[in-house]
Structures are given as C-alpha cells and as structure tokens.
Scaffold this motif. Structure first.
Motif, PDB file in Angstrom:
ATOM      1  N   VAL A 118       0.861  -1.178   0.000  1.00 36.65           N
ATOM      2  CA  VAL A 118       0.000   0.000   0.000  1.00 36.65           C
ATOM      3  C   VAL A 118       0.896   1.227   0.000  1.00 36.65           C
ATOM      4  O   VAL A 118       1.745   1.390   0.883  1.00 36.65           O
ATOM      5  N   LEU A 119       0.729   2.074  -0.996  1.00 39.80           N
ATOM      6  CA  LEU A 119       1.545   3.272  -1.148  1.00 39.80           C
ATOM      7  C   LEU A 119       0.703   4.506  -0.868  1.00 39.80           C
ATOM      8  O   LEU A 119      -0.319   4.727  -1.519  1.00 39.80           O
ATOM      9  N   ILE A 120       1.099   5.279   0.128  1.00 41.60           N
ATOM     10  CA  ILE A 120       0.340   6.459   0.559  1.00 41.60           C
ATOM     11  C   ILE A 120       1.161   7.704   0.265  1.00 41.60           C
ATOM     12  O   ILE A 120       2.289   7.848   0.742  1.00 41.60           O
ATOM     13  N   ALA A 121       0.608   8.601  -0.550  1.00 35.95           N
ATOM     14  CA  ALA A 121       1.323   9.831  -0.907  1.00 35.95           C
ATOM     15  C   ALA A 121       0.385  11.026  -0.790  1.00 35.95           C
ATOM     16  O   ALA A 121      -0.842  10.887  -0.853  1.00 35.95           O
ATOM     17  N   GLY A 122       0.983  12.181  -0.647  1.00 31.79           N
ATOM     18  CA  GLY A 122       0.204  13.406  -0.562  1.00 31.79           C
ATOM     19  C   GLY A 122       1.099  14.566  -0.202  1.00 31.79           C
ATOM     20  O   GLY A 122       2.258  14.378   0.189  1.00 31.79           O
ATOM     21  N   PRO A 123       0.608  15.784  -0.325  1.00 29.13           N
ATOM     22  CA  PRO A 123       1.428  16.965  -0.038  1.00 29.13           C
ATOM     23  C   PRO A 123       1.709  17.125   1.444  1.00 29.13           C
ATOM     24  O   PRO A 123       1.178  16.392   2.290  1.00 29.13           O
ATOM     25  N   SER A 124       2.533  18.090   1.755  1.00 32.70           N
ATOM     26  CA  SER A 124       2.950  18.344   3.135  1.00 32.70           C
ATOM     27  C   SER A 124       1.751  18.581   4.049  1.00 32.70           C
ATOM     28  O   SER A 124       0.781  19.233   3.678  1.00 32.70           O
ATOM     29  N   SER A 125       1.838  18.041   5.261  1.00 32.19           N
ATOM     30  CA  SER A 125       0.857  18.274   6.327  1.00 32.19           C
ATOM     31  C   SER A 125      -0.528  17.738   5.973  1.00 32.19           C
ATOM     32  O   SER A 125      -1.541  18.283   6.408  1.00 32.19           O
ATOM     33  N   SER A 126      -0.562  16.657   5.219  1.00 33.30           N
ATOM     34  CA  SER A 126      -1.834  16.019   4.898  1.00 33.30           C
ATOM     35  C   SER A 126      -2.263  15.010   5.953  1.00 33.30           C
ATOM     36  O   SER A 126      -3.392  14.536   5.930  1.00 33.30           O
ATOM     37  N   GLY A 127      -1.353  14.662   6.852  1.00 28.65           N
ATOM     38  CA  GLY A 127      -1.674  13.659   7.863  1.00 28.65           C
ATOM     39  C   GLY A 127      -1.381  12.241   7.398  1.00 28.65           C
ATOM     40  O   GLY A 127      -2.038  11.292   7.827  1.00 28.65           O
ATOM     41  N   LYS A 128      -0.365  12.099   6.535  1.00 25.79           N
ATOM     42  CA  LYS A 128      -0.046  10.783   5.969  1.00 25.79           C
ATOM     43  C   LYS A 128       0.317   9.766   7.048  1.00 25.79           C
ATOM     44  O   LYS A 128      -0.089   8.610   6.984  1.00 25.79           O
ATOM     45  N   THR A 129       1.086  10.203   8.052  1.00 29.57           N
ATOM     46  CA  THR A 129       1.571   9.263   9.059  1.00 29.57           C
ATOM     47  C   THR A 129       0.421   8.732   9.914  1.00 29.57           C
ATOM     48  O   THR A 129       0.286   7.510  10.115  1.00 29.57           O
ATOM     49  N   THR A 130      -0.423   9.629  10.407  1.00 31.20           N
ATOM     50  CA  THR A 130      -1.576   9.174  11.204  1.00 31.20           C
ATOM     51  C   THR A 130      -2.498   8.304  10.368  1.00 31.20           C
ATOM     52  O   THR A 130      -2.995   7.272  10.834  1.00 31.20           O
ATOM     53  N   PHE A 131      -2.732   8.702   9.120  1.00 30.75           N
ATOM     54  CA  PHE A 131      -3.582   7.902   8.242  1.00 30.75           C
ATOM     55  C   PHE A 131      -3.021   6.494   8.077  1.00 30.75           C
ATOM     56  O   PHE A 131      -3.775   5.512   8.113  1.00 30.75           O
ATOM     57  N   SER A 132      -1.702   6.380   7.893  1.00 34.26           N
ATOM     58  CA  SER A 132      -1.113   5.043   7.706  1.00 34.26           C
ATOM     59  C   SER A 132      -1.319   4.176   8.945  1.00 34.26           C
ATOM     60  O   SER A 132      -1.569   2.975   8.832  1.00 34.26           O
ATOM     61  N   HIS A 133      -1.237   4.784  10.137  1.00 32.02           N
ATOM     62  CA  HIS A 133      -1.478   4.029  11.369  1.00 32.02           C
ATOM     63  C   HIS A 133      -2.944   3.609  11.479  1.00 32.02           C
ATOM     64  O   HIS A 133      -3.241   2.464  11.861  1.00 32.02           O
ATOM     65  N   ARG A 134      -3.845   4.523  11.179  1.00 32.96           N
ATOM     66  CA  ARG A 134      -5.278   4.186  11.267  1.00 32.96           C
ATOM     67  C   ARG A 134      -5.663   3.133  10.236  1.00 32.96           C
ATOM     68  O   ARG A 134      -6.463   2.237  10.519  1.00 32.96           O
ATOM     69  N   LEU A 135      -5.107   3.238   9.043  1.00 36.90           N
ATOM     70  CA  LEU A 135      -5.366   2.221   8.030  1.00 36.90           C
ATOM     71  C   LEU A 135      -4.819   0.873   8.483  1.00 36.90           C
ATOM     72  O   LEU A 135      -5.464  -0.172   8.282  1.00 36.90           O
ATOM     73  N   SER A 136      -3.651   0.880   9.111  1.00 35.88           N
ATOM     74  CA  SER A 136      -3.053  -0.365   9.592  1.00 35.88           C
ATOM     75  C   SER A 136      -3.961  -1.040  10.621  1.00 35.88           C
ATOM     76  O   SER A 136      -4.109  -2.267  10.627  1.00 35.88           O
ATOM     77  N   ILE A 137      -4.570  -0.234  11.487  1.00 31.98           N
ATOM     78  CA  ILE A 137      -5.495  -0.800  12.487  1.00 31.98           C
ATOM     79  C   ILE A 137      -6.694  -1.434  11.793  1.00 31.98           C
ATOM     80  O   ILE A 137      -7.143  -2.533  12.154  1.00 31.98           O
TER      81      ILE A 137
ATOM     82  N   ASN B  47     -11.477  17.286  23.648  1.00 29.69           N
ATOM     83  CA  ASN B  47     -12.479  16.322  23.184  1.00 29.69           C
ATOM     84  C   ASN B  47     -12.140  15.688  21.836  1.00 29.69           C
ATOM     85  O   ASN B  47     -12.911  14.890  21.315  1.00 29.69           O
ATOM     86  N   ILE B  48     -10.981  16.040  21.283  1.00 31.88           N
ATOM     87  CA  ILE B  48     -10.571  15.434  20.016  1.00 31.88           C
ATOM     88  C   ILE B  48     -10.163  13.983  20.280  1.00 31.88           C
ATOM     89  O   ILE B  48      -9.378  13.711  21.197  1.00 31.88           O
ATOM     90  N   PRO B  49     -10.668  13.030  19.523  1.00 33.64           N
ATOM     91  CA  PRO B  49     -10.267  11.629  19.718  1.00 33.64           C
ATOM     92  C   PRO B  49      -8.758  11.462  19.624  1.00 33.64           C
ATOM     93  O   PRO B  49      -8.079  12.167  18.872  1.00 33.64           O
ATOM     94  N   LYS B  50      -8.219  10.520  20.383  1.00 31.56           N
ATOM     95  CA  LYS B  50      -6.770  10.322  20.433  1.00 31.56           C
ATOM     96  C   LYS B  50      -6.189   9.836  19.115  1.00 31.56           C
ATOM     97  O   LYS B  50      -4.993   9.990  18.872  1.00 31.56           O
ATOM     98  N   ASN B  51      -7.029   9.246  18.257  1.00 32.08           N
ATOM     99  CA  ASN B  51      -6.528   8.762  16.972  1.00 32.08           C
ATOM    100  C   ASN B  51      -6.846   9.719  15.824  1.00 32.08           C
ATOM    101  O   ASN B  51      -6.639   9.385  14.658  1.00 32.08           O
ATOM    102  N   SER B  52      -7.349  10.905  16.139  1.00 26.35           N
ATOM    103  CA  SER B  52      -7.695  11.875  15.104  1.00 26.35           C
ATOM    104  C   SER B  52      -6.456  12.314  14.331  1.00 26.35           C
ATOM    105  O   SER B  52      -5.360  12.444  14.893  1.00 26.35           O
TER     106      SER B  52
END
Length: 553
Positions: free
Chosen positions: A291-310, A535-540
């Motif tokens: 799975v290849l995840i790309a996008g511009p700066s500050s898109s939240g790629k790292t958090t997205f990759s963790h959430r997708l992994s879950i 109140n923001i979820p910890k995985n947001s």
C-alpha cells in the motif's frame, strides 16, 4: 500642495502630497499601470487608491506573485457575481456559491429554484464580464460599522455573511461595490476591472468553472485538465458538509456557541473512519501486498497510515507501516536546487534502486533488512530491522513520492494499491470567499514544526514556497494515478488549531519578509471561534499536529 519623497527599489521620486499610489504609478511607471495590483507602504499592505501624505517607502506588488494573483482572482470573482446579478436581475432569487479550486480556477454552483446553468446563460454572463472589463469600471470600497454591515447583508439576503459577522470582534467591515452590486470579500481588490485581462467561464458537471491565470504566467490561461478523482472527493466532502449542516465559518461558529459541536466532531471523525474501513476492504479484496500512501505536506499521511493499519488488522491482515523517508540517498548524493541548497523534495533524493530491490525481494518471500535514515548524519543505517512477508502481510508505505511510477518501477502493478491523501478544505468563509487548501496545510505545518522540530513560524513560512514548488512538480501530477483518494481535512480543525497557531504567528518579526503572510493568516484565523482540543479523539488526524495522540507522533 507640498512635495513628498517616495522610495521604490532604492530610487527616490518626488510626488505631490496626497497623491494616490495608483496616480503615482501612472506618473512614474506608465508602461506598467496594469502590472501592479497592490503595494506595501512602509511594509504595510495596502490598496492602490491609498493616498501618500508623507515620505514613505513603497513596494509595488505585481500579478505574478502569490499575493498579487490572489488579489486578481478575488477581483475576478467579484466581477463574475456582479455579472450574474446584472444578467439574472433582482427578480430572480439566486446565489452563486464558489466551492473549491479546479485546476487554476474555481468550481462554482448556481443555487436557484428556477434557473439552471446552461451554455447560453454562461455565454451571456461572460459577455457582461468582458463588457465590465473593457469599460475599466472603478471598484469602490466602503467601510461600515459591523452592525450596519450585518443589517445590509440581511436586507440583501446574504445570510452567510450575516451569520459570519455575528461572530466578528472587529468594529468595521469593508464592502466592495461594482456596477450596483456590493459584497464583502476577505482581502483586497484591484482598483478597477481593467486589471483583469484573462479569464474564462464554462459549464462543468452540475456547475461551472471560473478559470484564471497562474501567477507564473499572469497574462495567459492554462489548459483546463479535468481531475475526475479529485473532483469526486471534493463533491463527497461537500456532501459531508451538508450532512453535518455546516457549509461555512458562520455555521461552524454557531455550532460552537449552541453546544452541538461535540456531536459534529464525532460524526466527522466517524465519517473518516468509515472511509478508512472501506479502503481496507478494497485492499483485502484485491489481495494487495504493498500500500503506497502519498500526498502533499501536512496532509496527515503518518496518522492515516497508522489508522489504516489498524483497520487492516481488523480485517485479519498484518500490516507493516514504514516511511519512504528511510530510503533517502546519503546526503553527499542529494541533488541541489538552483540556489545550491539540498533539494529533498525531488525524486532523485530517493534511493529508488535500493527501494525497488528491497520491495521486490520481500514480494518474493526473502528476509530483508530495512534501513533507518539518520537525518542528523545524513545517511541510511541498518539496525537489525528485518522484515519478511508471509500470507496476510501487507506493507504500508507512506511518502511524498509514493504515487510516482519511478518509485516502484520494478514492482508488479497487481501488487500495489495507491492512496492519495490531502487536506481538502470543504469549509468556506462564506459563499464567495473560499478557504484555500494550502492555508489549512500551512497552518497545520506551522503548529507541528514548532511542536516537533522547534521551528518558528517565520522559518516555516519562509520554507513554504519551496515546499509548494516540490508539490507542484513531484506530487500533484501523479494524484490521479491513485486507486483511491482520502480527504484528511476536518470541518472543525481550524477552530482548534488557531489556539496553537496564533502565538506562533504573532511572534513573526514585523521587519521580516514573512510578516505579511503571518498577518494574513492571523486575520484569517480571527474568523473562527476557538475550540478546546481535549475532546478530540486520540486517533484523530488532527492529533498529528497539536499532539496528545495515541500514535506518539
């Protein structure tokens, strides 16, 4: 009438006291009258009708700058909505909604119960726009008290602006008037319609596109290249806004004040989680291994990759997330840009051969040691991070070049699943004032860089043009290659992140080049009521920028 000294580009001119900047340009730069759209007077941004009453230093701002082209597009939008008002008349209840960026223009919709967008209608509106431009009509500005402005908005049925100014702390509002039509715009205007020499208007999907030039070539229109996948993501985000009943900043501020914001936050996060789960379904059903995840700066790629992994784990798969940044070439081999600085954005900064070799060996079942890039030393290190793919294992790789075919040229296409992620802001200030996606990402980066890298806002703003050039060259051309797109923007995020961004922006020195941009962003954030982050979820995805998340980012 006395004389004053006006300094431009280290040359001093004598001028009559009380002369406007526009008349000063006409007297001293007669060949470039329509080139300059704004100016700074003693480092303060101002419009060209401003008068000069004492000795001062001017910087003339042309169309081929970011500020200049933003002013051009803003003025073009005013001309368009004024032309619609003339063509459709007051007897027809209609609204023009400037939705989001499309190529170099804006996608817009005509909201009306009785009128539909047709080629004939757009042809007539375009003709009126050209007539206005050829007539070089002055764009008048009127400053009103906020209460008077709200009353005027209400009388004209501009409910979005009425609601916006209900929550404004400022005592004044600037209204612009053209051809009997008046409106509020976030930012300055050109002096007259003759400055707009290049535009187009044509039907697209269920609305139309208002095309404008690019700052790099402000006197010519670029080719319109439809981006269907991106457009569909934007339409989905628009539907989300309607589902949440939040279409502009006034709606969001009202949610904060009436106590419904918590539900809105939870529903928005649930919508994103539902989409991530659907992407995991697609990966499992397609039996994808990388799975290849790309996008511009500050898109939240790292958090997205963790959430997708879950989500992949919830689907019975074993994901292995890692960053493409581990495959930078050693610093001594990093290319340099035209200024002699290291160009970390270009794909040649990546060790493509090593990456392809490692991924190919993993796909064939071999045990491979994955490097870790030491950014302090500028080289790859091997610390015993071995990996071997078995049945049900999936590599989740995130990095800006993930969609570039060169990055995975030696890997079989049927093994790859490509995801493009970006923070595509679905919220606008009001119907005619959109929030640029780049503003949301820049504010995210300012906050994250200060928290995780110790960078100040001045440095982040200074670096941003280089980041944007890299995105334009190495990321955006490949976004339509994605199998799926994900919008990481959250409707409520700017209300949260403003508390973190404002102190950083206020610290930008007044005498710095970056001050004007910092001031612009502060003015922009002032439209939003503040919102606590607890109140923001910890995985947001927002936690990647403000901190306090469960992924320790």
């Amino acid at each position: 009438m006395g004389k004053i000294n006006v300094t431009v580009d280290d040359r001093t001119y004598q001028a009559d006291k009380g002369i406007s900047i526009l008349d000063f340009i006409r007297a001293n730069f007669s060949n470039d009258v329509y080139k300059y759209v704004l100016a700074t007077k003693n480092s303060k941004l101002t419009e060209l009708f401003t008068t000069l009453d004492s000795d001062c230093k001017l910087e003339l701002i042309p169309k081929n700058t970011t500020i200049g082209m933003d002013t051009y597009k803003r003025s073009l939008t005013l001309i368009m909505v004024a032309a619609f008002a003339r063509v459709l008349g007051s007897k027809n209840n209609h609204r023009i909604n400037v939705m989001y960026s499309m190529g170099r223009g804006y996608f817009c919709r005509l909201e009306s119960e009785s009128i539909k967008v047709t080629d004939e209608l757009l042809k007539e509106v375009k003709s009126v726009m050209k007539e206005m431009i050829d007539s070089d009509i002055v764009i008048n500005k009127e400053t009103l008290g906020t209460d008077d402005a709200v009353a005027r908005f209400a009388a004209q049925g501009m409910t979005d602006k009425e609601k916006l100014f209900k929550f404004r702390r400022v005592s004044k509002a600037n209204l612009y008037r053209l051809d009997g039509y008046e409106d509020y715009f976030y930012g300055y205007m050109v002096p007259s319609t003759g400055y707009i020499n290049c535009f187009d208007l044509f039907a697209y999907d269920d609305g139309f596109v208002l095309m404008a030039p690019y700052k790099g070539n402000p006197d010519a229109l670029p080719e319109f290249v439809p981006q269907e996948k991106l457009f569909n993501v934007l339409k989905t985000s628009d539907l989300w806004g309607k589902t949440l009943n939040v279409n502009n900043v006034g709606d969001l501020n009202e949610c904060i004040t009436n106590g419904s914001i918590m539900e809105l936050m939870l529903v928005q996060e649930a919508l994103q989680e539902k989409q991530i789960a659907h992407i995991a379904d697609m990966i499992k059903e397609g039996e994808k291994k990388i799975v290849l995840i790309a996008g511009p700066s500050s898109s939240g790629k790292t958090t997205f990759s963790h959430r997708l992994s879950i989500q992949l784990r919830a689907h019975g798969l074993r994901p292995y997330p890692f960053a493409l940044d581990n495959y930078f070439v050693d610093r001594e081999f990093t290319p340099r840009d035209e200024n002699g600085n290291y160009d970390f954005e270009c794909i040649e900064a990546m060790d493509m051969k090593r990456f392809n070799d490692d991924m190919r060996r993993l796909l064939s079942g071999e045990r491979v040691e994955i490097p870790t890039f030491n950014f302090s030393l500028g080289k790859k290190e091997y610390k015993g991070n071995y990996m071997q793919l078995n049945d049900g294992d999936v590599l989740v790789v995130e990095g800006i070049h993930g969609l570039n075919p060169l990055m995975t040229s030696e890997l079989p296409d049927d093994s790859k699943f490509k995801i493009y992620i970006s923070a595509l802001t679905q919220l606008n200030i009001d119907e005619h004032n959109r929030i640029p996606t780049t503003d949301g990402r820049l504010i995210r980066r300012i906050v994250r860089d200060a928290r995780t890298r110790g960078n100040n806002a001045k440095d982040t703003i200074a670096m941003w043009p280089s980041v944007r050039r890299g995105e334009e060259k190495y990321i955006f051309p490949f976004q339509e290659e994605a199998d799926v797109m994900f919008n990481s923007a959250l409707i409520y995020e700017l209300s949260v992140i403003k508390q973190y961004a404002e102190p950083l922006l206020f610290a930008v020195p007044r005498d710095s080049v970056e001050y004007l941009e910092a001031k612009r962003l502060l003015k922009f954030l002032d439209y939003f009521l503040g919102l606590e982050e607890r109140n923001i979820p910890k995985n947001s995805i927002l936690r990647e920028f403000v901190g306090g998340g469960c992924f320790n980012l």
